[in-house]
Motif scaffolding. Structure first.
Motif, PDB file in Angstrom:
ATOM      1  N   SER A  84      87.546  69.849  42.414  1.00 22.21           N
ATOM      2  CA  SER A  84      86.807  69.697  43.673  1.00 22.21           C
ATOM      3  C   SER A  84      87.733  69.410  44.851  1.00 22.21           C
ATOM      4  O   SER A  84      87.344  69.598  46.010  1.00 22.21           O
ATOM      5  CB  SER A  84      85.764  68.571  43.551  1.00 22.21           C
TER       6      SER A  84
ATOM      7  N   CYS B 258      88.708  77.224  50.208  1.00 23.62           N
ATOM      8  CA  CYS B 258      88.073  78.477  49.790  1.00 23.62           C
ATOM      9  C   CYS B 258      86.692  78.618  50.421  1.00 23.62           C
ATOM     10  O   CYS B 258      86.292  79.716  50.830  1.00 23.62           O
ATOM     11  CB  CYS B 258      87.965  78.519  48.266  1.00 23.62           C
TER      12      CYS B 258
ATOM     13  N   SER C 174      79.335  72.137  46.254  1.00 26.13           N
ATOM     14  CA  SER C 174      80.518  72.201  45.392  1.00 26.13           C
ATOM     15  C   SER C 174      80.833  70.823  44.829  1.00 26.13           C
ATOM     16  O   SER C 174      81.146  70.674  43.631  1.00 26.13           O
ATOM     17  CB  SER C 174      81.704  72.728  46.198  1.00 26.13           C
TER      18      SER C 174
ATOM     19  N   THR D   9      88.632  73.093  46.496  1.00 23.81           N
ATOM     20  CA  THR D   9      87.627  74.118  46.775  1.00 23.81           C
ATOM     21  C   THR D   9      87.267  74.261  48.248  1.00 23.81           C
ATOM     22  O   THR D   9      86.807  75.322  48.668  1.00 23.81           O
ATOM     23  CB  THR D   9      86.345  73.824  45.987  1.00 23.81           C
TER      24      THR D   9
END
Length: 317
Positions: free
Chosen positions: A281, A287, A244, A284
């Motif tokens: 970023s 999640c 990510s 994230t």
């Protein structure tokens, strides 16, 4: 025309990002701090540290920079000394977030690829030392940003807003500082994350092939190796977080090179998009935990159910 479209998008994007970022990072800090997610204390400390750093990024950048600039540009936040301080804190929070991601990636690399070093390095005490060191260095490294700006104008002897000093672009010292900062964040972290992940993948593939062949000969094809399963879960978490980071920072990494090679109009658009993706970023990881960690999902469900139970009890009483 394109600039006005970007500004309209930002007026919606940054408030949403701020609300979402604060919610998910506070949730991650609270849940991970309880230590009930089935993760080692070493990993938990890194993940909590990363969540705190991401929360600081959300506060100092989308909220105190973009939302303030878009909605309350005449507040005390834009008095020059405050503006300069926030600029320094913003850079420090970003550097901290990036390098804690590197530290976590390296810790997992050591845990999987360096058996002899694992027992000494991958400990709760060592994680705390690394977190403290990275935090201190991130703050010290970004103090000079405070001195790169000057007032845009002065009203009633009060300096307002920050604009970059001309000497920042012409002085050899400031040019060197800017270049070193760019190399340290994001180029070296980007390279290190790719390197450690590549070495980790190579090690896992070799080890898994050997263990699978051994167990198939000894126990048959249906045998399940607990060690391989544990490593698989750890790797999914590691690759999700670092993957990510790489995807959302990719434009930010390419942009400075693009700026130096061209002077075309899309530079502004690319700069704004790179900032928006980079800041995403910082929201994230929670999640990712929810998707990859079963026990984390359970803790999230419990956290959501608890206030509902309290409300129901109050209603019944």
């Amino acid at each position: 025309m394109e600039c006005s479209v970007i500004h309209r998008i930002q007026r919606l994007y940054y408030p949403f990002l701020a609300a979402f970022g604060i919610a998910v990072n506070v949730l991650a800090i609270l849940i991970l701090s309880r230590g009930k997610c089935g993760l080692s204390k070493c990993i938990t400390h890194y993940l909590v540290g990363m969540a705190v750093a991401d929360l600081l990024v959300v506060i100092t950048d989308p909220i105190l920079r973009w939302i303030a600039q878009l909605y309350i540009s005449d507040s005390f936040l834009f008095i020059t000394p405050v503006c300069c301080l926030l600029k320094s804190l913003r850079f420090a929070a970003t550097v901290l977030s990036v390098w804690l991601t590197v530290a976590f990636t390296f810790d997992r690399f050591v845990a999987i690829c360096c058996e002899k070093l694992k027992s000494k390095y991958c400990t709760e005490k060592k994680a705390n030392v690394i977190l403290g060191t990275v935090t201190a260095l991130s703050c010290l490294q970004n103090i000079p940003w405070y001195f790169t700006a000057k007032p845009q104008y002065v009203i009633h002897n009060t300096p307002w807003h920050c604009i970059t000093k001309g000497s920042f672009f012409s002085s050899l010292g400031w040019v060197a500082f800017d270049m070193i900062h760019l190399i340290l964040t994001p180029y070296i972290p980007f390279f290190l994350i790719l390197l450690f992940n590549s070495l980790t993948v190579r090690r896992i593939l070799v080890t898994s092939r050997v263990r699978r062949g051994f167990h198939c000969r000894s126990h048959g094809d249906d045998y399940k190796d607990a060690e391989i399963d544990n490593r698989r879960k750890s790797i999914i978490l590691l690759f999700s977080i670092s993957g990510s980071f790489i995807l959302l920072w990719a434009v930010r990494v390419v942009y400075p090179v693009y700026v130096r090679l061209t002077k075309t109009d899309p530079r502004f658009i690319i700069q704004q998009i790179s900032s928006m993706l980079q800041l995403l970023s910082s929201c994230t990881n929670t999640c990712i935990y929810a998707v990859t960690q079963t026990k984390f999902r359970e803790e999230v469900k419990n956290a959501v159910k608890y206030p509902l139970h309290v409300v129901l009890k109050l209603v019944k009483s």
